[in-house]
Motif scaffolding. Sequence first.
Motif, PDB file in Angstrom:
ATOM      1  N   LYS A  42     158.111 -78.291  25.075  1.00 49.23           N
ATOM      2  CA  LYS A  42     158.985 -79.435  25.309  1.00 49.23           C
ATOM      3  C   LYS A  42     160.355 -78.912  25.735  1.00 49.23           C
ATOM      4  O   LYS A  42     160.863 -77.932  25.172  1.00 49.23           O
ATOM      5  CB  LYS A  42     159.151 -80.261  24.041  1.00 49.23           C
ATOM      6  N   ILE A  43     160.951 -79.579  26.719  1.00 46.76           N
ATOM      7  CA  ILE A  43     162.278 -79.186  27.178  1.00 46.76           C
ATOM      8  C   ILE A  43     163.281 -79.342  26.041  1.00 46.76           C
ATOM      9  O   ILE A  43     164.187 -78.526  25.884  1.00 46.76           O
ATOM     10  CB  ILE A  43     162.657 -79.982  28.445  1.00 46.76           C
ATOM     11  N   LYS A  44     163.105 -80.366  25.231  1.00 43.98           N
ATOM     12  CA  LYS A  44     163.975 -80.585  24.075  1.00 43.98           C
ATOM     13  C   LYS A  44     164.018 -79.338  23.188  1.00 43.98           C
ATOM     14  O   LYS A  44     165.096 -78.897  22.764  1.00 43.98           O
ATOM     15  CB  LYS A  44     163.459 -81.785  23.276  1.00 43.98           C
ATOM     16  N   ASP A  45     162.858 -78.738  22.916  1.00 41.30           N
ATOM     17  CA  ASP A  45     162.793 -77.547  22.069  1.00 41.30           C
ATOM     18  C   ASP A  45     163.461 -76.347  22.727  1.00 41.30           C
ATOM     19  O   ASP A  45     164.087 -75.526  22.052  1.00 41.30           O
ATOM     20  CB  ASP A  45     161.342 -77.210  21.723  1.00 41.30           C
ATOM     21  N   ILE A  46     163.318 -76.226  24.043  1.00 43.82           N
ATOM     22  CA  ILE A  46     163.960 -75.129  24.772  1.00 43.82           C
ATOM     23  C   ILE A  46     165.476 -75.261  24.683  1.00 43.82           C
ATOM     24  O   ILE A  46     166.187 -74.284  24.446  1.00 43.82           O
ATOM     25  CB  ILE A  46     163.479 -75.088  26.240  1.00 43.82           C
ATOM     26  N   PHE A  47     165.999 -76.484  24.852  1.00 43.53           N
ATOM     27  CA  PHE A  47     167.436 -76.716  24.725  1.00 43.53           C
ATOM     28  C   PHE A  47     167.929 -76.335  23.324  1.00 43.53           C
ATOM     29  O   PHE A  47     168.991 -75.736  23.171  1.00 43.53           O
ATOM     30  CB  PHE A  47     167.787 -78.175  25.011  1.00 43.53           C
ATOM     31  N   ARG A 106     166.886 -84.877  32.330  1.00 45.51           N
ATOM     32  CA  ARG A 106     165.645 -84.803  31.557  1.00 45.51           C
ATOM     33  C   ARG A 106     165.172 -86.194  31.145  1.00 45.51           C
ATOM     34  O   ARG A 106     165.943 -87.140  31.073  1.00 45.51           O
ATOM     35  CB  ARG A 106     165.809 -83.915  30.341  1.00 45.51           C
ATOM     36  N   ARG A 107     163.890 -86.278  30.881  1.00 44.68           N
ATOM     37  CA  ARG A 107     163.278 -87.523  30.424  1.00 44.68           C
ATOM     38  C   ARG A 107     162.530 -87.251  29.128  1.00 44.68           C
ATOM     39  O   ARG A 107     162.079 -86.123  28.887  1.00 44.68           O
ATOM     40  CB  ARG A 107     162.316 -88.069  31.471  1.00 44.68           C
ATOM     41  N   LEU A 108     162.375 -88.278  28.344  1.00 45.16           N
ATOM     42  CA  LEU A 108     161.676 -88.165  27.070  1.00 45.16           C
ATOM     43  C   LEU A 108     160.268 -87.619  27.300  1.00 45.16           C
ATOM     44  O   LEU A 108     159.541 -88.103  28.161  1.00 45.16           O
ATOM     45  CB  LEU A 108     161.611 -89.543  26.409  1.00 45.16           C
ATOM     46  N   GLY A 109     159.906 -86.571  26.570  1.00 46.72           N
ATOM     47  CA  GLY A 109     158.563 -86.005  26.676  1.00 46.72           C
ATOM     48  C   GLY A 109     158.387 -84.972  27.766  1.00 46.72           C
ATOM     49  O   GLY A 109     157.277 -84.460  27.952  1.00 46.72           O
ATOM     50  N   ASP A 110     159.450 -84.628  28.515  1.00 42.21           N
ATOM     51  CA  ASP A 110     159.346 -83.588  29.548  1.00 42.21           C
ATOM     52  C   ASP A 110     158.836 -82.289  28.947  1.00 42.21           C
ATOM     53  O   ASP A 110     159.280 -81.880  27.870  1.00 42.21           O
ATOM     54  CB  ASP A 110     160.715 -83.318  30.188  1.00 42.21           C
ATOM     55  N   ARG A 111     157.910 -81.645  29.660  1.00 43.08           N
ATOM     56  CA  ARG A 111     157.365 -80.357  29.240  1.00 43.08           C
ATOM     57  C   ARG A 111     157.380 -79.412  30.439  1.00 43.08           C
ATOM     58  O   ARG A 111     157.305 -79.844  31.580  1.00 43.08           O
ATOM     59  CB  ARG A 111     155.931 -80.505  28.735  1.00 43.08           C
ATOM     60  N   ILE A 112     157.438 -78.118  30.153  1.00 38.41           N
ATOM     61  CA  ILE A 112     157.391 -77.103  31.194  1.00 38.41           C
ATOM     62  C   ILE A 112     156.317 -76.083  30.833  1.00 38.41           C
ATOM     63  O   ILE A 112     156.194 -75.680  29.677  1.00 38.41           O
ATOM     64  CB  ILE A 112     158.775 -76.422  31.382  1.00 38.41           C
ATOM     65  N   SER A 113     155.521 -75.688  31.832  1.00 41.49           N
ATOM     66  CA  SER A 113     154.544 -74.612  31.654  1.00 41.49           C
ATOM     67  C   SER A 113     155.292 -73.305  31.875  1.00 41.49           C
ATOM     68  O   SER A 113     155.689 -72.993  32.993  1.00 41.49           O
ATOM     69  CB  SER A 113     153.402 -74.752  32.665  1.00 41.49           C
ATOM     70  N   ILE A 114     155.486 -72.577  30.809  1.00 46.04           N
ATOM     71  CA  ILE A 114     156.329 -71.385  30.830  1.00 46.04           C
ATOM     72  C   ILE A 114     155.665 -70.246  31.603  1.00 46.04           C
ATOM     73  O   ILE A 114     154.472 -69.995  31.451  1.00 46.04           O
ATOM     74  CB  ILE A 114     156.631 -70.905  29.391  1.00 46.04           C
TER      75      ILE A 114
END
Length: 117
Positions: free
Chosen positions: A63-68, A47-55
């Motif tokens: 944010k991937i951070k929030d999903i983790f 992962r990289r800082l600020g990575d996002r995924i369209s769910i």
Amino acid sequence: SYEIEIIEEVVLPNGHRIILGETDDTSNNVCRLNSSEIKLPLIVRSRRLGDRISIKGTNGSRKIKDIFIDKKIKVDERGSWPIVVDSSGRVVWIPGIKKSKFDKNKNDSYDIVLKYQ
């Protein structure tokens, strides 16, 4: 951190593998993609800082951070957890956790099947 192009099979730093091939599984360990909707080649990376995924199934992104955090992934595992992106950098799949809007149902048209083992 790492970045590996997905060809047939990729052995990941966490000991798991991502394999191209058909399966009946519909869990978060499998992702079906249509190559006309994404930019090839597919890349698996950390992962990289600020990575996002369209769910999948929603209009927004997270944010991937929030999903983790929601999935209670340990902090020391987050840095090596695989993230599958297309060549334009869009996150298409977090293996074992979340699928993006690019994931297809078994009845839809798709030509790429990725399995996380």
